[in-house]
Design an enzyme around this catalytic site. Structure first.
Site, mmCIF file in Angstrom:
data_model
loop_
_atom_site.group_PDB
_atom_site.id
_atom_site.type_symbol
_atom_site.label_atom_id
_atom_site.label_comp_id
_atom_site.label_asym_id
_atom_site.label_seq_id
_atom_site.Cartn_x
_atom_site.Cartn_y
_atom_site.Cartn_z
ATOM 1 C CB CYS A 147 -90.767 -10.039 41.265
ATOM 2 S SG CYS A 147 -90.733 -11.343 42.249
ATOM 3 C CG HIS A 189 -89.369 -10.683 37.499
ATOM 4 N ND1 HIS A 189 -88.255 -10.814 38.305
ATOM 5 C CD2 HIS A 189 -90.447 -11.599 37.950
ATOM 6 C CE1 HIS A 189 -88.691 -11.710 39.269
ATOM 7 N NE2 HIS A 189 -89.877 -12.181 38.997
ATOM 8 C CG ASN A 232 -88.463 -15.094 41.064
ATOM 9 O OD1 ASN A 232 -87.944 -13.942 41.030
ATOM 10 N ND2 ASN A 232 -89.573 -15.033 41.080
HETATM 11 O O1 UT7 Z 1 -91.846 -13.675 40.686
HETATM 12 C C1 UT7 Z 1 -93.232 -13.453 40.760
HETATM 13 C C2 UT7 Z 1 -94.010 -13.929 39.906
HETATM 14 N N1 UT7 Z 1 -93.924 -15.537 39.574
HETATM 15 C C3 UT7 Z 1 -94.037 -16.351 38.949
HETATM 16 O O2 UT7 Z 1 -94.370 -15.600 37.873
HETATM 17 C C4 UT7 Z 1 -94.341 -17.798 38.873
HETATM 18 C C5 UT7 Z 1 -95.616 -18.043 38.102
HETATM 19 N N2 UT7 Z 1 -95.733 -19.581 37.866
HETATM 20 C C6 UT7 Z 1 -94.867 -20.469 37.522
HETATM 21 O O3 UT7 Z 1 -94.014 -20.141 37.277
HETATM 22 C C7 UT7 Z 1 -95.645 -21.961 37.527
HETATM 23 O O4 UT7 Z 1 -96.986 -21.677 37.689
HETATM 24 C C8 UT7 Z 1 -94.651 -23.036 38.500
HETATM 25 C C9 UT7 Z 1 -93.486 -23.098 37.743
HETATM 26 C C10 UT7 Z 1 -94.715 -22.609 39.762
HETATM 27 C C11 UT7 Z 1 -95.618 -24.224 38.338
HETATM 28 O O5 UT7 Z 1 -95.980 -24.445 36.906
HETATM 29 P P1 UT7 Z 1 -97.191 -25.100 36.380
HETATM 30 O O6 UT7 Z 1 -97.012 -25.528 34.992
HETATM 31 O O7 UT7 Z 1 -97.987 -24.021 36.674
HETATM 32 O O8 UT7 Z 1 -97.314 -26.204 37.324
HETATM 33 P P2 UT7 Z 1 -98.791 -26.525 38.262
HETATM 34 O O9 UT7 Z 1 -98.590 -25.622 39.271
HETATM 35 O O10 UT7 Z 1 -100.117 -26.464 37.502
HETATM 36 O O11 UT7 Z 1 -98.536 -28.091 38.721
HETATM 37 C C12 UT7 Z 1 -98.627 -29.132 37.804
HETATM 38 C C13 UT7 Z 1 -98.297 -30.523 38.559
HETATM 39 C C14 UT7 Z 1 -98.917 -30.455 40.025
HETATM 40 O O12 UT7 Z 1 -99.326 -32.001 40.041
HETATM 41 P P3 UT7 Z 1 -100.904 -32.492 39.790
HETATM 42 O O13 UT7 Z 1 -101.707 -31.767 40.793
HETATM 43 O O14 UT7 Z 1 -100.795 -32.278 38.230
HETATM 44 O O15 UT7 Z 1 -100.593 -34.004 40.028
HETATM 45 C C15 UT7 Z 1 -97.889 -30.017 40.882
HETATM 46 O O16 UT7 Z 1 -98.323 -30.858 42.148
HETATM 47 O O17 UT7 Z 1 -96.825 -30.362 39.124
HETATM 48 C C16 UT7 Z 1 -96.640 -30.640 40.287
HETATM 49 N N3 UT7 Z 1 -95.531 -30.031 40.998
HETATM 50 C C17 UT7 Z 1 -94.331 -30.528 40.762
HETATM 51 N N4 UT7 Z 1 -93.667 -31.783 40.591
HETATM 52 C C18 UT7 Z 1 -92.447 -31.993 40.694
HETATM 53 C C19 UT7 Z 1 -95.389 -28.830 41.341
HETATM 54 N N5 UT7 Z 1 -94.170 -28.357 41.757
HETATM 55 C C20 UT7 Z 1 -93.703 -29.627 41.319
HETATM 56 C C21 UT7 Z 1 -92.077 -29.730 41.468
HETATM 57 N N6 UT7 Z 1 -91.706 -30.859 41.048
HETATM 58 N N7 UT7 Z 1 -91.012 -28.882 41.941
#
Ligand code: UT7
Length: 323
Positions: free
Chosen positions: A116, A250, A280
């Protein structure tokens, strides 16, 4: 002798016609439009047709950038493509793009791989070529077909990414252009964001290489690191946060962008945001956002712009420039 700067003289962008909405994704994995919007800001992303490769997307963006720079294809004397999704193992996507642009002046062409952060890395390399008078008109492209390395069964990643390409022409100028670039990497975080395997890995199954990400950990690192690199960049020029006219970050996640803007105490109106409609697009995201801001008339000549990116590696970087 007057100091030589490299100055952006043209921008271009291309997004494939096919769109994939959050509602479409609800039919593929267990997710919801609301979850994706709340956690990422993303509503749509563009997906390349089966017969479109990364260099095809790069071609449209490049043609527009060269036209906007008022140049002909053969005026380009350096081509750098930042990509993580090259058309082939080799030749480089830059060489394939050179062929498609019918550039026959034997100018150097090569790819840069910094995920990225790739476009900021490529811009920095092109800036050095121009400042050392090794090039006069560089074409710098960020182009990706990330849909080919997305695991469409993994809801934690497949909702995030999209395809697209952005390009700039960087030309030698006596007027201030790129003021400085700052590049960093820390390979000890490799496994937090990766596509395992590869052509040089005998044990890998090359048909099953997908993006894997520990999203939460990447998120925290991204917010912290992007704040620090903005400070590092401004400090070098004894500039204050108020001196920045535009932040072009980004586009990974709206929450990351908003947190970075808040740290910079920057009015949200001064941040170019495209993530909602593009997702992204990795190395394409910064040049696509820059092109959006320039072509819709928000970013004007003479304004001061901070570009910044963070991605797999980890890699991160910034560029401070006057348009
Ligand atoms: O380009 C390179 C750099 N990349 C980035 O900067 C990406 C960085 N990360 C992020 O943008 C975020 O971490 C995400 C958008 C990927 C995830 O958001 P989050 O607030 O960090 O969520 P999380 O991973 O802590 O997940 C929270 C919950 C989980 O469920 P439990 O364990 O709390 O029951 C996940 O399983 O959300 C669940 N979850 C989803 N639910 C519905 C994860 N993906 C999804 C989804 N739909 N697509």
């Amino acid at each position: 002798m007057a100091k030589i700067y490299s100055k952006i003289t043209g921008t271009g962008g291309y997004l494939p016609t096919k769109k994939l909405s959050n509602y479409d994704l609800e039919k593929i994995v267990e997710t919801s439009h609301q979850w994706i919007v709340d956690r990422t800001g993303i509503r749509n992303r563009h997906i390349a047709e089966d017969n479109q490769s990364t260099s095809d997307l790069g071609l449209y963006a490049s043609e527009e950038a060269i036209k906007n720079a008022g140049l002909k294809n053969n005026d380009i004397d350096l081509i750098i493509v930042a990509t993580t999704t090259p058309d082939q193992v080799f030749p480089s996507t830059a060489c394939l793009l050179q062929q498609k642009l019918k550039i026959n002046n034997n100018c150097p062409a090569f790819d840069v791989q910094a995920v990225c952060s790739g476009f900021v890395y490529a811009l920095s390399v092109a800036d050095s070529f121009i400042k050392t008078k090794s090039a006069k008109n560089a074409l710098v492209v960020g182009a990706e077909t990330l849909s080919r390395i997305v695991n469409w069964h993994d809801r934690t990643t497949c909702v995030l990414f999209g395809d697209g390409a952005g390009a700039v022409v960087l030309s030698a100028s006596e007027k201030p252009g790129i003021l400085s670039t700052h590049l960093h990497a820390n390979g000890s975080y490799a496994e937090l964001l990766q596509v395992q395997g590869g052509i040089g890995n005998k044990d890998s199954d090359n048909n099953h290489q997908f993006i894997e990400m520990k999203g939460n950990e990447v998120f925290k690192m991204a917010v912290n690191t992007l704040g620090k690199i903005a400070d590092e960049t401004l400090k070098k020029h004894n500039m204050q946060k108020e001196d920045i006219d535009w932040l072009v970050p980004h586009q990974a996640n709206l929450r990351i962008i908003n947190a970075t803007a808040k740290k910079l105490r920057l009015d949200p109106e001064k941040v170019i945001i495209t993530v909602q409609e593009q997702g992204n697009t990795s190395s394409a995201s910064v040049p696509l956002a820059l092109h959006t801001g320039v072509s819709d008339g928000r970013i004007k000549e003479g304004e001061t712009i901070l570009l910044e990116a963070f991605g797999g590696g980890f890699t991160w970087g910034s560029a401070l420039l006057k348009l």
